[in-house]
Design a protein around this motif. Sequence first.
Motif, PDB file in Angstrom:
ATOM      1  N   GLN A  43       6.062   2.028   3.964  1.00 16.10           N
ATOM      2  CA  GLN A  43       6.871   2.730   2.975  1.00 16.10           C
ATOM      3  C   GLN A  43       6.028   3.116   1.759  1.00 16.10           C
ATOM      4  N   GLY A  44       6.247   4.354   1.303  1.00 14.61           N
ATOM      5  CA  GLY A  44       5.598   4.798   0.074  1.00 14.61           C
ATOM      6  C   GLY A  44       4.138   5.181   0.250  1.00 14.61           C
ATOM      7  N   THR A  45       3.655   5.222   1.476  1.00 12.74           N
ATOM      8  CA  THR A  45       2.253   5.610   1.668  1.00 12.74           C
ATOM      9  C   THR A  45       2.189   7.099   1.988  1.00 12.74           C
ATOM     10  N   GLU A  48       3.612   8.091   5.391  1.00 17.49           N
ATOM     11  CA  GLU A  48       5.027   8.398   5.511  1.00 17.49           C
ATOM     12  C   GLU A  48       5.247   9.910   5.353  1.00 17.49           C
ATOM     13  N   GLN A  62      10.567   3.116   8.118  1.00 17.22           N
ATOM     14  CA  GLN A  62       9.687   2.658   7.042  1.00 17.22           C
ATOM     15  C   GLN A  62       9.612   1.146   7.013  1.00 17.22           C
ATOM     16  N   GLY A 212       5.057  -1.145  -3.205  1.00 18.42           N
ATOM     17  CA  GLY A 212       6.023  -0.234  -3.797  1.00 18.42           C
ATOM     18  C   GLY A 212       6.227  -0.447  -5.295  1.00 18.42           C
ATOM     19  N   ARG A 236       1.058  10.904  -7.098  1.00 15.85           N
ATOM     20  CA  ARG A 236       0.661   9.696  -7.818  1.00 15.85           C
ATOM     21  C   ARG A 236      -0.131  10.054  -9.057  1.00 15.85           C
TER      22      ARG A 236
END
Lengths: 508, 363, 112
Positions: A43-45, A48, A62, A212, A236
């Motif tokens: 998750q959050g990479t 994804e 995820q 996360g 980011r």
Amino acid sequence: MRKLAMISALLFVAASLVAGTSLNGATLRSPDDLRLGRIGVLQGTIHERYAMKAWPEATILQYQSPSDLLLAVKSGKADAAIYSDDELMVMLRQNDDLAVLGDELLATPLGMGFRYEQTELRSAFNNFLRDIKADGRQDAMVRYWMKEGGTRMPEIPASAENEVLRVGIVSDNGMPFCALIDNRLTGYSIELLDRFGLYTGRKITYVNIEFGSMIAALASRKIDMIGAVMAITPERRKKVAFSDPYYEQGANLFALKKNIASLPQPSTAGSVKDGKSFLAGIAESFRSNILLENRWQLILEGFRTTLVISVFSALLGTLFGALVCFMRMSRLNVLRVSAGVFISLLRGTPVLVLLMLVFYVVFASVNIDPVLVAVIAFGLNFAAYSAEIFRAGIEGIDRGQTEAGIAMGFTGPATFYFIVLPQTLQRILPVYKGEFISLVKMTSIVGYIAVQDLTKAGDIIRSRTFDAFFPLIMVAALYFFLSWALMRLLEYLEGMMAPKHRNRTVAA
Amino acid sequence: MIQIKHLSKKFGALEVLRDVSITVRKGEVISIIGPSGTGKSTFLRCINLLDRPSGGSIVINGVDILDPKADVPAIRRKMNMVFQSFNLYQHLSVMDNLTLGPVKLLQTGRQEAEKKALELLKLVGLAEKADSFPDELSGGQKQRVAIARCLAMEPSIILFDEPTSALDPTMVSEVLAVIRRLARDGMTMLIVTHEMKFARDVSSRVLYMDEGVIYEEGPPEQIFDNPQKERTKIFINRVRSFNYRIASPDYDLYAMNAEIELFCEKQILPLKSRQSLQLLVEEVLQICADTLRSTAIELAITHSEKTGEIKLLVESGGAEENILESAALPDELGLTIIRNLTRSIAYKRDGGQNRLTLILKEQ
Amino acid sequence: MEFQIQKETAATVVAVIGRMDAVTAPEYEKKLAGMMDEGEKNFIIDFGKLDYISSAGLRALLMTGKRVKSLGGLMLLANIGGAVKDVFAISGFGTIFPMHDTVQSALGAAEE
Ligand SMILES: Nc1ncnc2c1ncn2[C@@H]1O[C@H](COP(=O)(O)OP(=O)(O)OP(=O)(O)O)[C@@H](O)[C@H]1O
Ligand SMILES: [Mg+2]
């Protein structure tokens, strides 16, 4: 008829949920075959995002940690998963039923993260990077960790300075970047960061945070820099000032070997080896998950942390709950209303959200032990519930009991203490015990604010051993034991409170 | 001992006590009677400040308890209360119920308190229940424990709020016996009660409360036999009589019997009288079956506490006739029974009503 | 009111239980009439468990007694005590039917 059809449809859905509409036999030839499949990602990479773009019709699942990702693929919940290639190599080395599917999907630059105003620190890191590139030290590091699969940290003296640099990492990220080996942080990232500490003359303190929550922790100054394996992406960049890339990382798909068409299928002889003996298998799991690299210490630590958080938040919650209950039953409107608001607010907030709020908002700029934060957050939550339990208990006591006490000449508080309180305690203990047990189990989310509790310890071990099940079962058993022990303790206290009555009713 | 002047109490707009004044001397046993909801409980609760009076003054043993400086808990220790619903401490054994107060409030040693408690339990006949818990006792036993608990504090005054109202009729007398004994021993007591016979026997003075005041007070003979004021008369008569109206020959015999039973229990009549009374009423109504087709019948039963006389009054409208003489039944069985049960039968035509008065024979 | 019925060679023993008053007396009449219709004609009425009787109950006893007589049968009363006995006494009813102290002695009388 319609009913029957509906039931069978439901059964079908249920069955597919349990078994997964998993691929039968070797059906995966190339990544394109996943068009309608289920793909696991962290998750959050950036993986994804990549997966969503590349397989718009597939189900993207995820996961929070690499070990969960692994578990998903091994248990057939996901047909394949995306993972960074260096870590994947380590993982594959220990799981011979998995293999890479297709070619490298994407290559992304990794960078250390800073707040934008930390220009000095950031350029210091960039200078450091330039230096080690120039003198070949970085190449040596990459060779050792990535190619040779090294697992021993070199001795790097800590900086003698007192100034602390708090670096956010994910301790169960996995080798070769960062993992706990012999209860010591180990890996490429760690060596890089340790050397940077020496370079800038600062003492590095590692703060273990869920991936996360990393950016939130940086923004709220819980950490001074992100040292986790983080890809540099345009999104980011809006929040994080990245250093120059310190590594270029690829990502690959992996799946169960038996599902990949182009591979020679593992012979059935393999399963004979697997089935050599159930007991021997357990002994091996025990060895690798508990004895090896002194992992039991990790578990012991985690167990202690969970115990500490549970007991102290229960204590805090009980005391504070009593206070809130007192306010709630007060004759003063102000107290009554504010207690009421407190109770509804806290009961209406998910504990995880409350935990994050306390950590990242309330104590944002305070350097506070996350265990303490956990105790406060769970204590507040517990207070809201116990306050209502107390109130119901007290209000359930007949008014006549109080009046008898008052009429006999006891003062109000004495009446409460000698007459109402003992009866209340007798009444509420069963509910209170239940609430306490759910508190113990609830604490398993403290990993979100960088506390290494029992659950987290299990995750860390999973990230190293890639044993999908044993650590989970062990952690479950330990939670059960903890709950059981605490329950016995409460029952003991209960027995002390009303010894005569208990004995009598048992005897009767 | 207690001087109460112009006591008043309001619950919001509801004025429960308007102007109550009374002086209680040492050793007096005062019964408080009156219709429901006239503030009898409130009056007692004001005396020990479980309810705070709205006005007036209460002086107990020379201390004005409404003075903010008064040590109210200390006064309550000398003036304990017995409740309708017993209110024994549920979490404590009978023994601990009795010792909690003395040990915590009077600083009596535990051993001494237990010795005293055992004596008191003997007094109320419950020594063997010392280790029981309240929920293991019958209502009558609970109330006796409550009285013993009260006595353990060695009070100089005891307030009783309907101590027998929550009890099964069979248990009333065991509790009343204990209170009678206290009265004999000279305890000062204020007793709210619906047990008229008991009130008459035990009290030195009776207060009839109505409309938020002490409407009439006097010695029991006056209040029960010769009340001076109108409302008192009505109340005393109503308490002493049973009234039942029957408007059809298909009346509910058992519902009526149940009410007669209840009345007899309240009057503490012996079983024999109850049966005779029920038989008498049934026989009379059998004979009246025809009359009931055209007119209603009013029954009234009264019991005189002084003479013990039980009287049945049968009143019916319609044409002038003595129903017992116009008997429509084929035989004299019913009439024979009636004659044998009664001491006298009198018929009178009065105000357009046939009025038959039957007096039950002494049993 | 409830009944307990037991057939003996000499007679049927009917125990009456509870109250025999204006409400329940007809039940008793019906019960006995039913048994007579089935050919029964000798009865012993056991009053041991009867708590209360009024003239209505006495009257019901009379009515059934008459019918028993007309059938050439026998009706004996037994085991009368307490409040019921008093009512028998004050109504002068005791002289109408033969009364026995126990069911046993009534059975003995019926056999003769
Ligand atoms: N705490 C209270 N709040 C409001 N009204 C009350 C309160 N206590 C009593 N009352 C009212 O005051 C009136 C008098 O009540 P009280 O209980 O003193 O009557 P009582 O004479 O004891 O009646 P009873 O014979 O039924 O016990 C009643 O109308 C009752 O509804
Ligand atoms: Mg009352």
